[in-house]
Design an enzyme around this catalytic site. Structure first.
Site, PDB file in Angstrom:
ATOM      1  N   GLY A  11       0.818  -1.199   0.000  1.00 13.23           N
ATOM      2  CA  GLY A  11       0.000   0.000   0.000  1.00 13.23           C
ATOM      3  C   GLY A  11       0.849   1.244   0.000  1.00 13.23           C
ATOM      4  O   GLY A  11       1.938   1.276   0.597  1.00 13.23           O
ATOM      5  N   GLY A  13      -0.849   4.728  -0.240  1.00 14.41           N
ATOM      6  CA  GLY A  13      -1.633   5.945  -0.110  1.00 14.41           C
ATOM      7  C   GLY A  13      -0.960   6.895   0.862  1.00 14.41           C
ATOM      8  O   GLY A  13       0.231   6.752   1.155  1.00 14.41           O
ATOM      9  N   ASN A  14      -1.695   7.862   1.395  1.00 14.33           N
ATOM     10  CA  ASN A  14      -1.032   8.800   2.305  1.00 14.33           C
ATOM     11  C   ASN A  14      -0.592   8.119   3.596  1.00 14.33           C
ATOM     12  O   ASN A  14       0.493   8.405   4.116  1.00 14.33           O
ATOM     13  CB  ASN A  14      -1.917  10.016   2.581  1.00 14.33           C
ATOM     14  CG  ASN A  14      -3.184   9.698   3.338  1.00 14.33           C
ATOM     15  OD1 ASN A  14      -3.626   8.552   3.433  1.00 14.33           O
ATOM     16  ND2 ASN A  14      -3.798  10.740   3.873  1.00 14.33           N
ATOM     17  N   TRP A  15      -1.385   7.172   4.110  1.00 10.92           N
ATOM     18  CA  TRP A  15      -1.003   6.457   5.322  1.00 10.92           C
ATOM     19  C   TRP A  15       0.145   5.495   5.044  1.00 10.92           C
ATOM     20  O   TRP A  15       1.119   5.428   5.797  1.00 10.92           O
ATOM     21  CB  TRP A  15      -2.229   5.736   5.873  1.00 10.92           C
ATOM     22  CG  TRP A  15      -2.143   5.067   7.214  1.00 10.92           C
ATOM     23  CD1 TRP A  15      -2.860   3.974   7.593  1.00 10.92           C
ATOM     24  CD2 TRP A  15      -1.359   5.424   8.365  1.00 10.92           C
ATOM     25  NE1 TRP A  15      -2.569   3.637   8.905  1.00 10.92           N
ATOM     26  CE2 TRP A  15      -1.649   4.503   9.406  1.00 10.92           C
ATOM     27  CE3 TRP A  15      -0.423   6.440   8.618  1.00 10.92           C
ATOM     28  CZ2 TRP A  15      -1.048   4.552  10.664  1.00 10.92           C
ATOM     29  CZ3 TRP A  15       0.186   6.495   9.878  1.00 10.92           C
ATOM     30  CH2 TRP A  15      -0.134   5.559  10.870  1.00 10.92           C
ATOM     31  N   PHE A  98      -9.836  -3.641  -1.036  1.00 13.74           N
ATOM     32  CA  PHE A  98      -8.890  -4.248  -1.976  1.00 13.74           C
ATOM     33  C   PHE A  98      -8.121  -5.428  -1.397  1.00 13.74           C
ATOM     34  O   PHE A  98      -7.306  -6.046  -2.084  1.00 13.74           O
ATOM     35  CB  PHE A  98      -7.891  -3.192  -2.467  1.00 13.74           C
ATOM     36  CG  PHE A  98      -8.535  -1.980  -3.067  1.00 13.74           C
ATOM     37  CD1 PHE A  98      -9.607  -2.093  -3.929  1.00 13.74           C
ATOM     38  CD2 PHE A  98      -8.067  -0.707  -2.767  1.00 13.74           C
ATOM     39  CE1 PHE A  98     -10.208  -0.973  -4.488  1.00 13.74           C
ATOM     40  CE2 PHE A  98      -8.655   0.421  -3.325  1.00 13.74           C
ATOM     41  CZ  PHE A  98      -9.736   0.285  -4.197  1.00 13.74           C
ATOM     42  N   ALA A 154      -2.658  10.653   8.913  1.00 12.14           N
ATOM     43  CA  ALA A 154      -1.435  10.454   8.133  1.00 12.14           C
ATOM     44  C   ALA A 154      -0.635  11.732   7.896  1.00 12.14           C
ATOM     45  O   ALA A 154       0.597  11.721   8.037  1.00 12.14           O
ATOM     46  CB  ALA A 154      -1.777   9.775   6.804  1.00 12.14           C
ATOM     47  N   LYS A 205     -14.666   3.277  14.798  1.00 15.07           N
ATOM     48  CA  LYS A 205     -14.559   4.726  15.002  1.00 15.07           C
ATOM     49  C   LYS A 205     -14.865   5.490  13.725  1.00 15.07           C
ATOM     50  O   LYS A 205     -15.328   6.633  13.762  1.00 15.07           O
ATOM     51  CB  LYS A 205     -13.179   5.088  15.549  1.00 15.07           C
ATOM     52  CG  LYS A 205     -11.998   4.648  14.663  1.00 15.07           C
ATOM     53  CD  LYS A 205     -11.528   5.718  13.725  1.00 15.07           C
ATOM     54  CE  LYS A 205     -10.393   5.239  12.846  1.00 15.07           C
ATOM     55  NZ  LYS A 205      -9.849   6.292  11.986  1.00 15.07           N
TER      56      LYS A 205
END
Length: 356
Positions: A11, A13-15, A98, A154, A205
């Site tokens: 992965g 992404g931003n995180w 995904f 992130a 959450k």
């Protein structure tokens, strides 16, 4: 002495990119880890150039985490099998939608001795009910999966602002290894053994954050938002008690619990899009495309999966906030009715020892 352990991040992404910054730096400071980190990147073309090529040449994820340098020892790879086949430690940080496709590709192509850690906040639903993402991964790959959840927006992690996080891990040895890999000067890690509760906090959450966003969109103020957050926490605790017996109340007071709930209800993407949902009248899907730069929302999909579980057990009335948020997200009731749905919440009943 055993060979240094190879690390792969699934992965970007931003995180995922924020974690890559930390992990890429940390492996250089511990002999236990190989110095190169592979990062699986879903290939995209940005201004005529492949994203993997940009990351490997400019050491920056210009789409998902612009302005932050990723260490040069983090190598972007567009083939998930190639990125993970030699890894001893697998860090999963992709949208939960995904996961199944990726682990199917990885199955039979990774080390049998590998361990994994999931940073994915969401759940899966099948005929048997809700399934935690760590179990989806672990069952598909036949490896032990730990989890990491916490109050970790992130961009702030990438900015190296101080925060805490929680790792849920059953093995003390693996817990220490993962803490060394992930903890930094400003990203502090607490390891607990209550894995299921840590992960459930991370998923639920996001549902509550949608409710907080509806409150903001309606302009109902901080008192109402605080009530939604408190009732959301109580429903999170009750959900864990009902569906994951053995959960520890203390886990909800780690970063994965109340801290993550607060930061997500004030600063997360689920809150932001839910506010816009009320103010603009646009659908969740349209706003996701307009506002998130290719990222995915977790809250509305998790709300669907949670509601399926509650409906199957005939328990929707015991979780009126979760139920109302789901109905709002799918357009069955207007957001303006959310407060009416929680006005007589079970948490407002008299406590034991009190009388009317």
């Amino acid at each position: 002495m055993s060979a240094p352990k190879k690390v792969s991040i699934i992965g970007s992404g931003n995180w995922g990119s924020a974690i890559a910054k930390i992990v890429g730096n940390n492996v250089n400071h511990f002999d236990a880890f190989d110095k190169q980190v592979k990062m699986y990147v879903y290939e995209e073309v940005i201004d005529g150039q492949k994203l993997t090529e940009i990351i490997n040449s400019q050491h920056e994820n210009v789409k998902y985490l612009p302005g932050h340098k990723i260490p040069p020892n983090v190598v972007a790879v567009s083939d998930v099998v190639e990125a993970t086949k030699d890894a001893d430690i697998l860090i999963f940080v992709v949208p939960h939608q995904f996961v199944k496709k990726l682990v199917q590709l990885m199955s039979g192509n990774i080390k049998s001795t590998a361990i994994g850690i999931s940073l994915i906040k969401g759940v899966d639903y099948n005929e048997g009910g809700i399934q935690l993402i760590s179990k989806v991964i672990g069952d598909a790959l036949n490896i032990e999966i730990s989890v990491l959840m916490g109050a970790n927006l992130a961009p702030e992690v990438a900015d190296e602002k101080f925060c805490e996080t929680t790792i849920g891990c059953r093995s003390k040895e693996d817990g220490k290894l993962l803490k060394d890999l992930i903890q930094s000067h400003n990203f502090r890690v607490v390891v607990v053994d209550d894995v299921e509760t840590v992960e459930m906090c991370g998923a639920l959450k996001n549902v509550v954050a949608c409710g907080a966003g509806f409150v903001d969109g309606l302009g109902l103020g901080d008192n109402t938002k605080a009530a939604v957050i408190r009732l959301g926490l109580m429903e999170m605790i009750k959900f864990a008690e009902v569906f994951y017996s053995g959960s520890k109340l203390s886990t909800f007071f780690e970063s994965c619990g109340v801290a993550d709930l607060i930061t997500t209800c004030y600063g997360g993407r689920n809150r932001k899009v839910s506010e816009a949902f009320v103010r603009t009248g646009k659908s969740i899907e349209v706003l996701e495309a307009e506002m998130l730069n290719g990222q995915k929302l977790q809250g509305p999909e998790t709300a669907v999966e949670v509601n399926n579980m509650l409906k199957a057990r005939g328990m929707e009335d015991r979780f009126p906030l979760f139920t109302a948020i789901h109905h709002i997200c799918v357009g069955e009731i207007p957001a303006s009715q959310m407060v009416d749905c929680i006005r007589n919440h079970p948490e407002h009943m008299y406590r034991v020892g009190w009388t009317a």
